[in-house]
Scaffold this motif. Structure first.
Motif, short mmCIF file in Angstrom:
data_model
loop_
_atom_site.label_atom_id
_atom_site.label_comp_id
_atom_site.label_asym_id
_atom_site.label_seq_id
_atom_site.Cartn_x
_atom_site.Cartn_y
_atom_site.Cartn_z
N VAL A 131 36.03 15.96 132.90
CA VAL A 131 37.34 15.38 132.43
C VAL A 131 37.53 15.23 130.97
CG1 VAL A 131 38.95 13.37 132.52
CG2 VAL A 131 37.81 13.62 134.44
N ALA A 132 38.56 15.81 130.60
CA ALA A 132 38.71 15.82 128.93
C ALA A 132 39.67 14.88 128.71
CB ALA A 132 39.11 17.35 128.58
N GLN A 133 39.31 13.83 127.86
CA GLN A 133 40.50 12.90 127.49
C GLN A 133 40.97 13.47 125.81
OE1 GLN A 133 40.06 8.68 126.10
NE2 GLN A 133 40.46 8.61 128.38
N LEU A 134 42.19 13.62 125.74
CA LEU A 134 42.61 14.38 124.50
C LEU A 134 43.55 13.20 123.84
CD1 LEU A 134 43.26 17.47 123.00
CD2 LEU A 134 45.46 16.65 123.72
N SER A 135 43.23 12.85 122.65
CA SER A 135 43.85 12.07 121.81
C SER A 135 45.09 13.14 121.14
CB SER A 135 43.16 11.53 120.58
OG SER A 135 42.14 10.58 121.25
N VAL A 136 46.28 12.73 121.35
CA VAL A 136 47.29 13.79 121.50
C VAL A 136 47.72 13.40 119.71
CG1 VAL A 136 49.52 14.40 121.83
CG2 VAL A 136 48.21 13.64 123.66
N GLU A 137 47.80 14.45 118.94
CA GLU A 137 48.29 14.51 117.56
C GLU A 137 49.58 15.03 117.36
OE1 GLU A 137 44.93 16.21 115.62
OE2 GLU A 137 43.63 14.68 116.61
N THR A 138 49.84 16.03 118.35
CA THR A 138 51.06 16.65 117.99
C THR A 138 51.70 17.26 119.35
OG1 THR A 138 50.47 19.14 117.73
CG2 THR A 138 50.56 17.60 115.81
N VAL A 139 53.00 17.15 119.53
CA VAL A 139 53.77 17.57 120.77
C VAL A 139 54.84 18.65 120.55
CG1 VAL A 139 54.98 17.04 122.92
CG2 VAL A 139 53.41 15.25 121.78
N SER A 140 54.65 19.78 121.05
CA SER A 140 55.59 20.73 120.66
C SER A 140 56.54 21.41 121.77
CB SER A 140 55.07 21.99 119.86
OG SER A 140 54.11 22.38 120.48
N ILE A 141 57.67 21.75 121.72
CA ILE A 141 58.10 22.43 122.96
C ILE A 141 57.77 23.94 122.69
CG2 ILE A 141 60.38 23.19 123.89
CD1 ILE A 141 61.74 21.32 122.32
#
Lengths: 161, 442
Positions: A131-141
């Motif tokens: 499992v990779a747990q990612l701390s989200v820094e950006t979200v894009s369409i």
């Protein structure tokens, strides 16, 4: 809030999940994921990856953790990409259950689009899952069209309005 | 066996979307879906670039990329390690991808959204099959390359409308693209029942102007029956070839040009060139190997021969209506040196400075033009006036005048004669002199 309920709903629905990483020479890598969840009350997502099928991806995550994860809905190409840093952990029984449910749901969703289960079985395995747990820094369409690439949010270390 | 790009044809059909991963200078990865990936050659692929601006930015700083393509038949995933070379925004490759993109975008309701900005070209350094939990073999498409080469040659021929250019493109393509050692083209005359060589490649001597009667030898038999005739071991007919070769030095005496040929040829194939049910001529291909022509060669040469025939027939028709001059006729050269043109009326053979040039209808045509030049000082002519000329009284040239002119032009060129015939536009041609002709009839 980076991962609003709508987005959280989308990325945990039967969408195709692709992860991009890079090695210590900045060579990019592609891998597929087989299940995802949003970690409650955090700006984190978890994805399940077969280390057997995507060895280089898991190695890269262990070394530097930089990752981009793309979620695409097969029926209309609606697509979001999150970026950030990830940590790897072993998959638990509940992760395996999540993965099995995901594989069944996405196999059905693809079948509706004309992709036979015999074909999608090549892509969807949770053998030697991590499992990779990612701390989200950006979200894009990333949905094809004029808004493709539009950044929806950036995490500056505090909760965005 | 290591996978090659050419084995992956089923991955380039766009059935399952391909994916590209890049990384920014600061190490941030990026993923983009690709609508089209095309194979350019065994080392390069082209990717359609519509929107992926982050990918483009990353590639500027860091040309490394990994591309995942998927077999549209069984789903096998193939990983390509690649590096970005350049973006092309015009040219044949761009046009091909743009057409595909427009068609497929319309199909998925995205017409107009997927405008192609460019085709990004990548050099592929490594091809790897991703592990699969189920069997998913990739089956290479057999002979895909060979068929593509035939298609490219057929396309090149179909794009032309000048007889000379068609003959040249076909022969160049057969030898350069398809790898045949030597080839020549003969055009047929149904009145005299004779085939005449108008072009060749791969021989020491061009053999232009050499003739084969219908029914004689391999070539004549193919013309008579309109069927492929093939000999796979010519060692037995070598002695005959040697005799032909020896006589080639003597064309001034025999008034016959020897066929192009080599003493060590072992395989020969003669393929009829037929259009609208009519024989246009014969395509002859030769090799020094025994059993050089398989059924695959027969199929390929049949396709090419039919395309040549169609293009030639169309060219002959188009030449009947002259177009504006696209190359101005050259004025006579300033040389005052005289050269002697002798015309033997009994067989219309023409000799220039003692060298045999041509005989029959082509000889008569040349004389007709020289007479007009002497009487009126004219050097340029149209096919139409020749066809309608009462002086010539040549009913048999109505259907293949362009062929006769091509033969005449080629033969004068081959002999480096001081008198040359030049095409100056569709259905127009002119005489060019290096010296002053002295005409003599015998």
């Amino acid at each position: 809030m980076l991962l609003n309920p709508e987005l959280a709903g989308f990325i945990t629905s039967p969408v195709m999940i692709i992860i991009g990483t890079r090695d210590d020479r900045n060579k990019p890598e592609i891998g597929r994921c087989v299940g995802s969840r949003v970690v409650p009350d955090t700006a984190s997502v978890e994805v399940i990856i077969s280390a057997w099928q995507w060895r280089r991806t898991v190695d890269n995550l262990l070394v530097n953790g930089q990752a981009a994860i793309t979620f695409v809905r097969p029926s209309d190409y609606a697509c979001y990409q999150v970026k950030g840093r990830a940590r790897i952990r072993m998959a638990t029984a509940s992760d395996m259950d999540l993965s099995q449910a995901y594989i069944a749901a996405v196999t059905a969703a693809l079948h509706e689009q004309g992709v036979l289960p015999a074909m999608s079985a090549v892509w969807l395995t949770n053998r030697e899952a991590v499992v990779a747990q990612l701390s989200v820094e950006t979200v894009s369409i990333k949905t094809p069209g004029q808004r493709a690439g539009t950044v929806l949010g950036v995490d500056h270390g505090f909760a965005a309005p | 066996m290591a996978l090659r790009l050419r084995d992956l044809a089923t991955c380039f059909e766009g059935v399952v979307p391909s994916i590209i991963a890049t990384a920014a200078a600061d190490g941030t990865p990026n993923i983009s879906y690709l609508s089209h990936v095309v194979m350019i050659d065994d080392d390069h692929v082209g990717l359609s670039n519509q929107f992926f601006t982050q990918t483009s930015r990353n590639l500027c700083d860091n040309p490394q990329a990994t591309i995942l393509i998927v077999d549209g038949l069984r789903g096998a995933q193939v990983r390509l390690e690649a590096s970005f070379v350049e973006t092309v925004d015009h040219g044949p490759l761009f046009d091909t991808v743009a057409t595909q993109l427009n068609a497929s975008s319309a199909q998925v309701g995205m017409a107009g959204i997927m405008r192609l900005r460019g085709v990004d070209i990548f050099r592929v350094s490594r091809i790897e099959l991703c592990p699969s939990p189920v069997q998913a073999p990739i089956e290479p498409v057999p002979d895909e390359t060979w068929l593509s080469l035939c298609a490219a040659l057929a396309t090149a021929i179909a794009d032309l409308r000048e007889m000379e250019a068609i003959v040249d493109a076909a022969l160049d393509g057969l030898c350069d693209r398809l790898g045949y050692e030597s080839a020549f083209i003969l055009l047929g005359d149904h009145t005299s029942r004779v085939l005449t060589t108008v072009g060749s490649r791969g021989y020491a001597r061009s053999g232009i102007g050499s003739e084969v009667p219908f029914g004689e030898g391999i070539i004549g038999a193919a013309a008579l029956d309109r069927r492929i005739v093939k000999v796979s071991d010519m060692s037995r007919v070598r002695r005959y070839s040697a005799a032909v070769e020896a006589s080639s030095q003597d064309e001034n005496r025999t008034k016959a040009v020897a066929l192009p040929g080599r003493l060590d040829t072992l395989s020969q194939i003669a393929v009829p060139m037929v259009a609208a049910g009519g024989l246009q001529g014969i395509l002859a291909v030769e090799s020094r190997a025994r059993l050089a022509f398989s059924s695959r060669d027969e199929a390929a040469l049949t396709i090419i021969a039919r395309h040549i025939a169609t293009a030639l027939a169309l060219s002959e028709m188009l030449s009947r209506e002259p177009q504006d001059i696209d190359k101005p006729p050259l004025l006579r050269t300033s040389s005052d040196k005289m050269f002697k043109v002798v015309h033997h009326t009994f067989d219309d053979s023409v000799f220039i400075d003692g060298e045999y040039m041509i005989k029959g209808v082509a000889g008569r045509l040349l004389l007709h033009m020289l007479e007009l030049y002497r009487r009126e000082g004219r050097t340029s002519f149209t096919n139409r006036e020749i066809r309608l000329s009462k002086d010539l009284r040549l009913p048999d040239i109505k259907d293949n005048l362009e062929t006769r002119l091509l033969l005449l032009r080629r033969r004068l060129e081959d002999k480096a004669s001081p008198l040359q015939l030049r095409r100056i536009g569709r259905g127009r041609f002119s005489l060019e002199f290096s010296g002053v002709p002295l005409l003599e009839r015998r």
